[in-house]
Design a protein around this motif. Structure first.
Motif, PDB file in Angstrom:
ATOM      1  N   ALA A 146      -5.210  -3.153   0.316  1.00 37.66           N
ATOM      2  CA  ALA A 146      -5.169  -3.187  -0.737  1.00 37.66           C
ATOM      3  C   ALA A 146      -5.161  -1.912  -1.967  1.00 37.66           C
ATOM      4  CB  ALA A 146      -6.458  -3.197  -1.172  1.00 37.66           C
ATOM      5  N   ILE A 147      -5.310  -1.054  -0.268  1.00 37.98           N
ATOM      6  CA  ILE A 147      -4.445   0.113  -1.458  1.00 37.98           C
ATOM      7  C   ILE A 147      -3.708   0.991  -1.278  1.00 37.98           C
ATOM      8  CG2 ILE A 147      -4.800   3.402  -0.909  1.00 37.98           C
ATOM      9  CD1 ILE A 147      -7.429   2.799   0.505  1.00 37.98           C
ATOM     10  N   ILE A 148      -2.157   0.470   0.009  1.00 39.26           N
ATOM     11  CA  ILE A 148      -1.180   0.301  -0.432  1.00 39.26           C
ATOM     12  C   ILE A 148       0.107  -1.151  -1.035  1.00 39.26           C
ATOM     13  CG2 ILE A 148       0.650  -0.021   1.361  1.00 39.26           C
ATOM     14  CD1 ILE A 148      -0.660   0.605   3.232  1.00 39.26           C
ATOM     15  N   SER A 149      -1.400  -2.128  -1.487  1.00 37.79           N
ATOM     16  CA  SER A 149      -0.233  -2.635  -2.278  1.00 37.79           C
ATOM     17  C   SER A 149      -0.818  -1.892  -3.774  1.00 37.79           C
ATOM     18  CB  SER A 149      -1.382  -4.202  -2.479  1.00 37.79           C
ATOM     19  OG  SER A 149      -1.185  -4.992  -1.602  1.00 37.79           O
ATOM     20  N   ILE A 153       2.549  -1.113  -7.057  1.00 31.78           N
ATOM     21  CA  ILE A 153       3.200  -0.994  -8.137  1.00 31.78           C
ATOM     22  C   ILE A 153       2.463   0.218  -9.028  1.00 31.78           C
ATOM     23  CG2 ILE A 153       2.312  -3.710  -7.643  1.00 31.78           C
ATOM     24  CD1 ILE A 153      -0.631  -3.124  -8.874  1.00 31.78           C
ATOM     25  N   SER A 154       2.104   1.032  -8.592  1.00 33.16           N
ATOM     26  CA  SER A 154       1.709   2.052 -10.008  1.00 33.16           C
ATOM     27  C   SER A 154       3.043   3.153  -9.264  1.00 33.16           C
ATOM     28  CB  SER A 154       0.258   2.276  -9.294  1.00 33.16           C
ATOM     29  OG  SER A 154       0.021   3.128  -8.046  1.00 33.16           O
ATOM     30  N   LEU A 155       2.274   4.319  -8.456  1.00 35.72           N
ATOM     31  CA  LEU A 155       3.259   5.801  -8.365  1.00 35.72           C
ATOM     32  C   LEU A 155       4.343   4.823  -7.657  1.00 35.72           C
ATOM     33  CD1 LEU A 155       3.447   8.582  -7.744  1.00 35.72           C
ATOM     34  CD2 LEU A 155       2.517   7.967  -6.309  1.00 35.72           C
ATOM     35  N   PHE A 156       5.020   4.258  -6.527  1.00 29.65           N
ATOM     36  CA  PHE A 156       5.996   3.792  -5.940  1.00 29.65           C
ATOM     37  C   PHE A 156       7.029   3.004  -6.472  1.00 29.65           C
ATOM     38  CE2 PHE A 156       3.427   4.427  -1.862  1.00 29.65           C
ATOM     39  CZ  PHE A 156       3.686   5.689  -1.639  1.00 29.65           C
ATOM     40  N   GLN A 157       6.640   2.365  -7.389  1.00 32.81           N
ATOM     41  CA  GLN A 157       7.143   1.571  -8.964  1.00 32.81           C
ATOM     42  C   GLN A 157       7.724   2.452  -9.198  1.00 32.81           C
ATOM     43  OE1 GLN A 157       5.484  -2.307  -9.979  1.00 32.81           O
ATOM     44  NE2 GLN A 157       7.257  -2.711 -11.101  1.00 32.81           N
ATOM     45  N   HIS A 158       7.369   2.900 -10.004  1.00 34.01           N
ATOM     46  CA  HIS A 158       7.762   4.001 -11.499  1.00 34.01           C
ATOM     47  C   HIS A 158       8.023   5.837 -10.191  1.00 34.01           C
ATOM     48  CE1 HIS A 158       6.107   1.218 -13.937  1.00 34.01           C
ATOM     49  NE2 HIS A 158       4.946   0.863 -12.871  1.00 34.01           N
ATOM     50  N   TYR A 159       8.676   6.076  -9.241  1.00 31.62           N
ATOM     51  CA  TYR A 159       8.512   6.526  -8.730  1.00 31.62           C
ATOM     52  C   TYR A 159       9.547   8.061  -9.487  1.00 31.62           C
ATOM     53  CZ  TYR A 159       8.027  10.379  -5.266  1.00 31.62           C
ATOM     54  OH  TYR A 159       7.921  10.943  -3.711  1.00 31.62           O
ATOM     55  N   LYS A 160      10.984   7.089  -9.657  1.00 34.75           N
ATOM     56  CA  LYS A 160      11.602   7.537 -10.495  1.00 34.75           C
ATOM     57  C   LYS A 160      11.165   8.823 -11.801  1.00 34.75           C
ATOM     58  CE  LYS A 160      15.435   7.672  -7.483  1.00 34.75           C
ATOM     59  NZ  LYS A 160      16.051   8.818  -7.641  1.00 34.75           N
ATOM     60  N   LEU A 161      10.301   7.944 -12.696  1.00 38.09           N
ATOM     61  CA  LEU A 161       9.831   8.315 -13.979  1.00 38.09           C
ATOM     62  C   LEU A 161       8.639   9.466 -13.793  1.00 38.09           C
ATOM     63  CD1 LEU A 161       8.462   4.965 -15.381  1.00 38.09           C
ATOM     64  CD2 LEU A 161      10.700   6.431 -15.761  1.00 38.09           C
ATOM     65  N   TYR A 162       8.205   9.776 -12.568  1.00 42.84           N
ATOM     66  CA  TYR A 162       7.037  10.539 -12.425  1.00 42.84           C
ATOM     67  C   TYR A 162       7.783  11.967 -11.740  1.00 42.84           C
ATOM     68  CZ  TYR A 162       2.724   7.982 -12.886  1.00 42.84           C
ATOM     69  OH  TYR A 162       1.738   6.850 -12.919  1.00 42.84           O
ATOM     70  N   GLU A 163       9.216  11.488 -11.174  1.00 43.44           N
ATOM     71  CA  GLU A 163      10.158  13.135 -11.159  1.00 43.44           C
ATOM     72  C   GLU A 163      10.782  13.035 -12.150  1.00 43.44           C
ATOM     73  OE1 GLU A 163      12.243  11.486  -6.417  1.00 43.44           O
ATOM     74  OE2 GLU A 163      13.211  10.667  -7.950  1.00 43.44           O
ATOM     75  N   TYR A 164      11.416  12.666 -12.921  1.00 42.96           N
ATOM     76  CA  TYR A 164      11.549  12.669 -14.240  1.00 42.96           C
ATOM     77  C   TYR A 164      10.213  13.923 -15.003  1.00 42.96           C
ATOM     78  CZ  TYR A 164      13.941  13.065 -18.806  1.00 42.96           C
ATOM     79  OH  TYR A 164      13.997  12.956 -20.057  1.00 42.96           O
ATOM     80  N   LEU A 165       8.918  13.376 -14.861  1.00 46.09           N
ATOM     81  CA  LEU A 165       7.991  13.777 -15.547  1.00 46.09           C
ATOM     82  C   LEU A 165       8.013  15.149 -15.658  1.00 46.09           C
ATOM     83  CD1 LEU A 165       5.808  13.629 -18.136  1.00 46.09           C
ATOM     84  CD2 LEU A 165       4.395  13.221 -15.717  1.00 46.09           C
ATOM     85  N   PHE A 166       7.491  15.713 -13.855  1.00 44.57           N
ATOM     86  CA  PHE A 166       7.944  16.567 -13.575  1.00 44.57           C
ATOM     87  C   PHE A 166       9.274  18.028 -13.296  1.00 44.57           C
ATOM     88  CE2 PHE A 166       4.365  14.375 -11.167  1.00 44.57           C
ATOM     89  CZ  PHE A 166       3.010  15.657 -11.592  1.00 44.57           C
TER      90      PHE A 166
END
Length: 291
Positions: A146-149, A153-166
């Motif tokens: 459940a944690i992996i799922s 859908i949270s961090l991994f799906q939007h990984y590029k956006l978080y990279e852009y943020l930082f």
């Protein structure tokens, strides 16, 4: 029973000594158990306020980074709470969230490498005797899935956006209409305050209060030197009305005389020209008759 427990603990300690990822997860607790307990008693709004306090976020309304991080942790905690995680499991899950985000923000780890780090951290879950335990064996296999799922859908799906943020600089946007007023020292030649400070109109200020420009002052001084007292400049004499002292009848009579003189001179000139042309025609006619 006590011997088995000691054996399990010794195996976990040996595995943690062998795996640096496990040491990092277990050594750094993101939120303490008292903090987790305080968060568990709150609703969603209370969790947000508590996390703002625990994470020292002071600029939520103006900082995009703080707002995104707060949403990341609040969503993760609330999901884990709805999964009926224990306080220890909630603490471990929040540590996982922070661990993956730190990999992205400070170590610039790619998505593939971060997924590998997550796999190493969750190694040994569901195994009773695992030499490579990541220290998260208080989760069950179903909870780990459940944690992996959720991370998918949270961090991994939007990984590029978080990279852009930082890692990408952003332009500062104007979010208010406040203006920084810089006060300047007034010049020494200004004896009176500005018209707005006095509350009078600019016309009154410029006519009776404001000093004239230096060029005008110098011009007036030169005129006074060129025209001593008692002598009026020629400009003043030119300003006198030339029709002063004359009535309408006087003007009519003068205009009548001027008109008569002009017309008389023109009539005389016309008569002289006609006489000259008449004489010329007479001479020509006489020549034609003689021929």
């Amino acid at each position: 029973m006590a011997a088995m427990t000691k054996g399990k603990e010794s195996r976990q300690e040996e595995a943690q000594e062998q795996d640096p990822i496990a040491r990092e997860i277990m050594a750094w607790t993101f939120l303490s158990l008292p903090q987790i307990s305080a968060l568990s008693e709150q609703n969603i709004e209370g969790v947000q306020k508590k996390l703002e306090e625990f994470l020292n976020f002071r600029h939520i309304k103006t900082s995009l980074k703080e707002a995104v991080l707060l949403d990341y942790y609040v969503s993760g905690f609330w999901w884990a709470k709805e999964m009926d995680f224990t306080h220890l499991q909630l603490s471990g899950f929040m540590a996982i969230l922070n661990f993956l985000l730190e990999n992205l923000s400070t170590k610039h780890i790619t998505l593939e490498d971060n997924i590998k780090e997550l796999g190493r951290a969750m190694a040994g879950i569901g195994e009773s005797h695992s030499e490579k335990s990541g220290g998260l064996d208080f989760f069950s296999v179903d909870q780990a899935k459940a944690i992996i799922s959720y991370l998918k859908i949270s961090l991994f799906q939007h990984y590029k956006l978080y990279e852009y943020l930082f890692h990408k600089p952003r332009e500062e946007l104007v979010i208010g209409d406040e203006q920084n007023v810089v006060e300047l020292v007034k010049p020494m030649d200004t004896l009176f305050p500005a018209p707005l400070e006095e509350g009078i109109s600019y016309d009154m200020y410029s006519s009776f209060i404001a000093l004239p420009p230096e060029s005008e002052v110098e011009t007036e001084e030169m005129n006074q030197e060129c025209h001593p007292e008692g002598l009026q400049p020629e400009t003043e004499s030119l300003e006198i009305d030339p029709m002063t002292g004359f009535t309408i009848e006087d003007v009519k009579s003068v205009l009548g005389q001027v008109t008569t003189e002009i017309i008389g001179s023109l009539q005389t000139e016309i008569n002289e020209k006609l006489q000259m042309q008449e004489e010329a025609y007479t001479v020509r006619i006489d020549k034609l008759k003689n021929t």
